[in-house]
Design a protein around this motif. Structure first.
Motif, PDB file in Angstrom:
ATOM      1  N   UNK A  42     -57.579 -56.015  43.799  1.00 43.93           N
ATOM      2  CA  UNK A  42     -58.576 -54.981  43.524  1.00 43.93           C
ATOM      3  C   UNK A  42     -58.851 -54.146  44.772  1.00 43.93           C
ATOM      4  N   UNK A  43     -58.872 -54.797  45.918  1.00 46.31           N
ATOM      5  CA  UNK A  43     -59.040 -54.059  47.177  1.00 46.31           C
ATOM      6  C   UNK A  43     -57.841 -53.153  47.414  1.00 46.31           C
ATOM      7  N   UNK A  44     -56.648 -53.668  47.139  1.00 47.67           N
ATOM      8  CA  UNK A  44     -55.432 -52.882  47.306  1.00 47.67           C
ATOM      9  C   UNK A  44     -55.464 -51.629  46.430  1.00 47.67           C
ATOM     10  N   UNK A  45     -56.102 -51.723  45.265  1.00 53.73           N
ATOM     11  CA  UNK A  45     -56.175 -50.581  44.351  1.00 53.73           C
ATOM     12  C   UNK A  45     -57.257 -49.587  44.745  1.00 53.73           C
ATOM     13  N   UNK A  46     -57.982 -49.861  45.828  1.00 56.44           N
ATOM     14  CA  UNK A  46     -59.008 -48.941  46.286  1.00 56.44           C
ATOM     15  C   UNK A  46     -60.318 -49.060  45.548  1.00 56.44           C
ATOM     16  N   UNK A  47     -60.574 -50.222  44.922  1.00 53.50           N
ATOM     17  CA  UNK A  47     -61.806 -50.381  44.155  1.00 53.50           C
ATOM     18  C   UNK A  47     -62.935 -51.031  44.941  1.00 53.50           C
ATOM     19  N   UNK A  48     -62.651 -51.484  46.163  1.00 55.25           N
ATOM     20  CA  UNK A  48     -63.704 -52.113  46.966  1.00 55.25           C
ATOM     21  C   UNK A  48     -64.834 -51.117  47.212  1.00 55.25           C
ATOM     22  N   UNK A  49     -66.062 -51.574  46.927  1.00 52.20           N
ATOM     23  CA  UNK A  49     -67.220 -50.731  47.177  1.00 52.20           C
ATOM     24  C   UNK A  49     -67.475 -49.674  46.127  1.00 52.20           C
ATOM     25  N   UNK A  50     -66.697 -49.689  45.035  1.00 47.33           N
ATOM     26  CA  UNK A  50     -66.891 -48.703  43.980  1.00 47.33           C
ATOM     27  C   UNK A  50     -67.616 -49.351  42.793  1.00 47.33           C
ATOM     28  N   UNK A  51     -68.206 -48.528  41.904  1.00 51.75           N
ATOM     29  CA  UNK A  51     -68.896 -49.092  40.734  1.00 51.75           C
ATOM     30  C   UNK A  51     -67.969 -49.859  39.790  1.00 51.75           C
ATOM     31  N   UNK A  52     -66.662 -49.642  39.890  1.00 52.96           N
ATOM     32  CA  UNK A  52     -65.706 -50.292  38.984  1.00 52.96           C
ATOM     33  C   UNK A  52     -65.363 -51.716  39.418  1.00 52.96           C
ATOM     34  N   UNK A  53     -65.774 -52.113  40.619  1.00 59.13           N
ATOM     35  CA  UNK A  53     -65.346 -53.404  41.173  1.00 59.13           C
ATOM     36  C   UNK A  53     -65.660 -54.575  40.248  1.00 59.13           C
ATOM     37  N   UNK A  54     -66.928 -54.756  39.882  1.00 56.71           N
ATOM     38  CA  UNK A  54     -67.320 -55.952  39.128  1.00 56.71           C
ATOM     39  C   UNK A  54     -66.737 -55.957  37.720  1.00 56.71           C
ATOM     40  N   UNK A  55     -66.713 -54.803  37.055  1.00 63.09           N
ATOM     41  CA  UNK A  55     -66.168 -54.781  35.703  1.00 63.09           C
ATOM     42  C   UNK A  55     -64.673 -55.098  35.713  1.00 63.09           C
ATOM     43  N   UNK A  56     -63.964 -54.567  36.717  1.00 62.81           N
ATOM     44  CA  UNK A  56     -62.538 -54.873  36.836  1.00 62.81           C
ATOM     45  C   UNK A  56     -62.327 -56.352  37.154  1.00 62.81           C
ATOM     46  N   UNK A  57     -63.162 -56.891  38.020  1.00 62.09           N
ATOM     47  CA  UNK A  57     -63.088 -58.315  38.395  1.00 62.09           C
ATOM     48  C   UNK A  57     -63.239 -59.184  37.147  1.00 62.09           C
ATOM     49  N   UNK A  58     -64.243 -58.885  36.337  1.00 58.85           N
ATOM     50  CA  UNK A  58     -64.484 -59.669  35.123  1.00 58.85           C
ATOM     51  C   UNK A  58     -63.327 -59.548  34.141  1.00 58.85           C
ATOM     52  N   UNK A  59     -62.735 -58.352  34.067  1.00 58.50           N
ATOM     53  CA  UNK A  59     -61.594 -58.153  33.175  1.00 58.50           C
ATOM     54  C   UNK A  59     -60.412 -59.020  33.608  1.00 58.50           C
ATOM     55  N   UNK A  60     -60.141 -59.072  34.899  1.00 57.88           N
ATOM     56  CA  UNK A  60     -59.054 -59.903  35.421  1.00 57.88           C
ATOM     57  C   UNK A  60     -59.336 -61.385  35.167  1.00 57.88           C
ATOM     58  N   UNK A  61     -60.569 -61.812  35.393  1.00 56.93           N
ATOM     59  CA  UNK A  61     -60.908 -63.225  35.166  1.00 56.93           C
ATOM     60  C   UNK A  61     -60.688 -63.617  33.717  1.00 56.93           C
ATOM     61  N   UNK A  62     -61.109 -62.762  32.795  1.00 57.12           N
ATOM     62  CA  UNK A  62     -60.931 -63.057  31.376  1.00 57.12           C
ATOM     63  C   UNK A  62     -59.448 -63.111  31.010  1.00 57.12           C
ATOM     64  N   UNK A  63     -58.669 -62.219  31.606  1.00 57.46           N
ATOM     65  CA  UNK A  63     -57.225 -62.182  31.356  1.00 57.46           C
ATOM     66  C   UNK A  63     -56.558 -63.459  31.856  1.00 57.46           C
ATOM     67  N   UNK A  64     -56.880 -63.881  33.056  1.00 59.69           N
ATOM     68  CA  UNK A  64     -56.306 -65.111  33.606  1.00 59.69           C
ATOM     69  C   UNK A  64     -56.723 -66.322  32.783  1.00 59.69           C
ATOM     70  N   UNK A  65     -57.963 -66.331  32.351  1.00 61.98           N
ATOM     71  CA  UNK A  65     -58.448 -67.456  31.545  1.00 61.98           C
ATOM     72  C   UNK A  65     -57.687 -67.524  30.223  1.00 61.98           C
ATOM     73  N   UNK A  66     -57.442 -66.376  29.594  1.00 63.55           N
ATOM     74  CA  UNK A  66     -56.710 -66.353  28.320  1.00 63.55           C
ATOM     75  C   UNK A  66     -55.290 -66.877  28.495  1.00 63.55           C
ATOM     76  N   UNK A  67     -54.659 -66.560  29.635  1.00 67.92           N
ATOM     77  CA  UNK A  67     -53.284 -67.009  29.881  1.00 67.92           C
ATOM     78  C   UNK A  67     -53.207 -68.414  30.463  1.00 67.92           C
ATOM     79  N   UNK A  68     -54.351 -68.990  30.803  1.00 76.61           N
ATOM     80  CA  UNK A  68     -54.343 -70.330  31.381  1.00 76.61           C
ATOM     81  C   UNK A  68     -53.896 -70.377  32.822  1.00 76.61           C
TER      82      UNK A  68
END
Length: 486
Positions: free
Chosen positions: A310-336
């Motif tokens: 997420x930092x590599x994508x330039x999202x650090x410090x932006x309003x999109x950080x937490x929503x993107x983080x949660x999306x990734x967590x849910x994706x990883x959880x679904x894939x195990x």
């Protein structure tokens, strides 16, 4: 645009690795490594000579007065090509043209990419067709690549084209592919500036080379396991909308169809760690008739992995950080996905009766470049698998190994002896008296059988029993390349 003229202009301004490093100094170089330009800017002071102007323009991403670049580079041609932008009386770079040095193999010159993001903490979202320049990952891939001379090589996912520069030093014909049209444009300029002959083709994965085979395939593929996104939002240099690590699986499974006998695929990549043993899942990827060597260099928990990208994508410090983080967590959880392994892969079309599959974690220091280790791997595997009779008749010798005595202070004899590599993966063997005596006597003159018999006589033990005890360790030392048969 005339790449030959640009090359001549860069040389005339001494815009080379050594000259730039000499100009900005160690502090300036270290600062750029941290994405900070101030130390290099301070080192340049008020200088306005051609080299200073080019450093400011491309490396520091400063606005440079047009007058400072007049007669230094062809401003009109570079502007027309979209590589420079006028801003009043100043010019700004739209691409990074960077001196590149490779003392290991001489693949030195210049690499063209998009501008380094995040300089001086100026974080902005990364454009979808961003072309990454020379990174620690690309440097590592170049260092682990086998440099044995070959007829043909494939740089799959060429990006800025830096791997093709290295491949061109030991491959007669080099093909570079990429799905990103912008990457192919900049890779073409990279090749032209370095007078490198690279056959650049557009397409995904193996599609541009359907029906072709190579002696060597290298790739630092877009392996990032991000949640699938719209094509317009996909960062093509690092992700490809494959689910989980399916892209890496696809590359590995398809290797045999694009390798000549004895040829290898080498990857710098990552893979998902699920609940079961990671080795078992990856074992199923290996195509029939191929040896495989997976080396896990690092393992990241899902949080560290997500934060890094997420930092590599330039999202650090932006309003999109937490929503993107949660999306990734849910994706990883679904894939195990529980964690992520990051490391090196070599797939070799060895065509053995019984393929040799090796999976290991090696997070320890290595002595780069380690390309020779991969180049000799097939030979090492063959030596380690010799029948007992052939192994005893062989003449192994220690190669680039130091011997250390370890014991308590004041003790008359060491507790054990360590044979440690000075090159490559820096492996070590801890040996007891019998194994140390055998390994220490292997200099390529005597056969292994002769050495075993001599050591058995000195230790007053049965030669067959000694052989049974030391041969497994000799085989491992051959596989790990502490020993080589002459």
């Amino acid at each position: 645009m005339d790449a030959g003229r640009l090359r001549a202009d860069l040389l005339a301004a001494c815009y080379t690795v050594d000259a730039v490093l000499d100009r900005i100094g160690e502090a300036g170089q270290d600062g750029l490594g941290r994405n900070m330009t101030v130390p290099a800017d301070v080192a340049l002071g008020g200088a306005r000579d051609p080299l200073a102007a080019l450093i400011r323009l491309f490396l520091l991403q400063r606005r440079v007065p047009r007058a400072d670049l007049a007669g230094v580079i062809d401003v009109e041609s570079l502007t027309a090509a979209g590589y420079l932008s006028p801003e009043g009386e100043n010019l700004a770079a739209d691409v990074d043209i960077r001196p590149y040095g490779s003392p290991d193999d001489g693949a030195s010159g210049w690499v063209v990419s998009d501008l380094t993001p995040g300089l001086d903490l100026n974080m902005t979202p990364t454009r979808p067709d961003y072309v990454l320049g020379v990174s620690p990952a690309s440097t590592t891939l170049a260092q682990i690549t086998a440099r044995t001379p070959v007829a043909s090589a494939l740089d799959l996912g060429t990006g800025c084209g830096v791997q093709s520069l290295h491949l061109g030093r030991h491959a007669t014909h080099v093909v570079g592919t990429d799905v990103n049209a912008r990457a192919l444009d900049l890779a073409a300029l990279t090749a032209a500036l370095n007078v490198a002959d690279v056959d650049l083709r557009a397409g995904s994965l193996y599609e541009p080379v359907t029906g072709e085979r190579f002696d060597l395939i290298v790739s630092n593929p877009p392996f990032v396991m991000s949640p699938p996104s719209a094509e317009a939002e996909t960062l093509t240099y690092r992700e490809a909308n494959f689910e989980g690590d399916r892209l890496v699986e696809t590359l590995v499974r398809g290797a045999a169809d694009h390798l000549n006998p004895g040829g290898s695929l080498q990857l710098l990549t990552n893979w998902a760690i699920l609940d079961g043993p990671w080795e078992e899942r990856l074992r199923d990827w290996v195509p029939e008739g191929c040896d495989a060597w997976f080396i896990e260099r690092e393992r990241l928990d899902v949080y560290s992995y997500i934060e890094m990208w997420l930092t590599d994508a330039g999202l650090a410090g932006t309003p999109r950080w937490r929503s993107a983080y949660d999306e990734w967590l849910a994706y990883f959880d679904r894939l195990g996905i529980r964690s992520v392994g990051m490391g090196w892969v070599q797939i070799t079309r060895a065509e053995r009766a019984e393929p040799h599959l090796r999976f290991e974690s090696w997070p320890h220091a290595v002595a780069q470049p380690v390309g020779d280790v991969f180049a000799r791997n097939a030979e090492a595997v063959t030596a380690s698998l010799l029948p007992v009779g052939e192994l005893l008749a062989a003449r192994p010798m220690l190669v680039d190994v130091e011997q250390e005595m370890i014991g308590r202070p004041g003790a008359e004899d060491p507790e054990h002896v360590v044979f440690r590599q000075r090159v490559g993966l820096l492996r070590a063997v801890k040996a007891d008296t019998a194994l140390a005596a055998v390994l220490g006597a292997l200099d390529g003159d005597l056969t292994l059988g002769q050495v075993v018999a001599a050591v058995a006589a000195v230790l007053e033990v049965d030669p067959a029993e000694l052989a049974a005890g030391v041969l497994p360790e000799v085989r491992k030392a051959l596989l790990d390349q502490l020993l080589r048969i002459v």
